[in-house]
Design an enzyme around this catalytic site. Sequence first.
Site, PDB file in Angstrom:
ATOM      1  N   HIS A   1      -2.365   4.444   0.680  1.00  0.00           N
ATOM      2  CA  HIS A   1      -1.713   3.345   0.547  1.00  0.00           C
ATOM      3  C   HIS A   1      -2.308   2.696  -0.701  1.00  0.00           C
ATOM      4  CE1 HIS A   1       1.187   0.166   1.521  1.00  0.00           C
ATOM      5  NE2 HIS A   1       0.240  -0.810   1.358  1.00  0.00           N
TER       6      HIS A   1
ATOM      7  N   ASP B   1       4.107  -2.285  -8.235  1.00  0.00           N
ATOM      8  CA  ASP B   1       3.577  -2.434  -6.895  1.00  0.00           C
ATOM      9  C   ASP B   1       2.278  -3.058  -7.239  1.00  0.00           C
ATOM     10  OD1 ASP B   1       4.124  -1.924  -3.786  1.00  0.00           O
ATOM     11  OD2 ASP B   1       2.179  -0.791  -4.401  1.00  0.00           O
TER      12      ASP B   1
ATOM     13  N   GLU C   1      -1.512  -4.358  -4.671  1.00  0.00           N
ATOM     14  CA  GLU C   1      -2.209  -4.497  -3.483  1.00  0.00           C
ATOM     15  C   GLU C   1      -2.820  -5.632  -3.512  1.00  0.00           C
ATOM     16  OE1 GLU C   1      -1.848  -2.231  -1.053  1.00  0.00           O
ATOM     17  OE2 GLU C   1      -0.803  -0.882  -2.434  1.00  0.00           O
TER      18      GLU C   1
ATOM     19  N   ASP D   1       2.320   4.310  -4.298  1.00  0.00           N
ATOM     20  CA  ASP D   1       3.533   3.614  -3.984  1.00  0.00           C
ATOM     21  C   ASP D   1       4.680   3.753  -4.941  1.00  0.00           C
ATOM     22  OD1 ASP D   1       2.512   3.525  -1.409  1.00  0.00           O
ATOM     23  OD2 ASP D   1       2.105   1.358  -1.400  1.00  0.00           O
TER      24      ASP D   1
END
Length: 296
Positions: A276, A136, A138, A281
């Site tokens: 988050h 994952d 960001e 995640d």
Amino acid sequence: MVVITLTDCPAALRGVLTKWLLEINPGVFVGRVNARVRENIWALVKKFAKNGRATMVFNASNEQRLDFRVHNSEWEPIDFDGIKLILHPSPARVKKLSALRLGYSKASKRRLAKQAANRANSRPPAKYPSSYAVIDIETTGLSPEKNEIIEIGAVKIVEHEVIDTFEVLVASNSVIPPNIERLTGITGQLIEKEGLEPVMALKSFIEFIGVYPLVAHNMSFDMGFLNAACAKHGVGLIANELIDTLELSKKYVLGVKNYSLKNLAEKFQIETNTSHRSLADCLTIHMLYEKLIKIV
């Protein structure tokens, strides 16, 4: 003690083994792991060695005080009155075996093809891997061309269990939008203080995932950014097998308002971290994937 030797195996497999074992010479790995981890490591070796050869020797509670495994080798382990030996094929035997005409007759091939065609519509779904890496990221926005990665996370899974994690902030010259700061808690000051240069971050990430199949939620987003960054910084593109929990969910899950990770976690009663962030995640995606493969 465990000793594994690799010959003509993919370089990425060597990187995978160094997570548990010490490489004391090119292709030679040693270390101490329990029996369960040892068997999981050997399963990975057999899966990812491709056409390469591998040997594993380890301590055992037998008369020899050792046992061994081989993969893709002409040398064949045999049992001789309770003693495990290795059979070296003679040149004459190798020549004889090579001369044999292997395979099916034409009639058998036609019959098998017909049987395969009859089974095609009833064939169960392909088995989803039990060992994989969840990824994952960001970012500062939605466009791989205009925006940048600010964090990469990954979780390594072997036989359905988390064995290692990876998380790194990535240095960026872009201003982090206020909405991204509020969503992730990642600020410009944090990036400036802890961010790793993109090349180093990408190389560390690629080394971590090795040759494992990759699992992500909305894989096209993550891979779009990751491979764009790899191309920009001269790092080899990522070509692992890809599995998207978003696509799996759309195909097999009903009764959700939308297929966001948050909604799916609620659907499957998966406890999530409120932050988050990429690693949090990844752990949620891992649990979602494990739920999904039980219903596909």
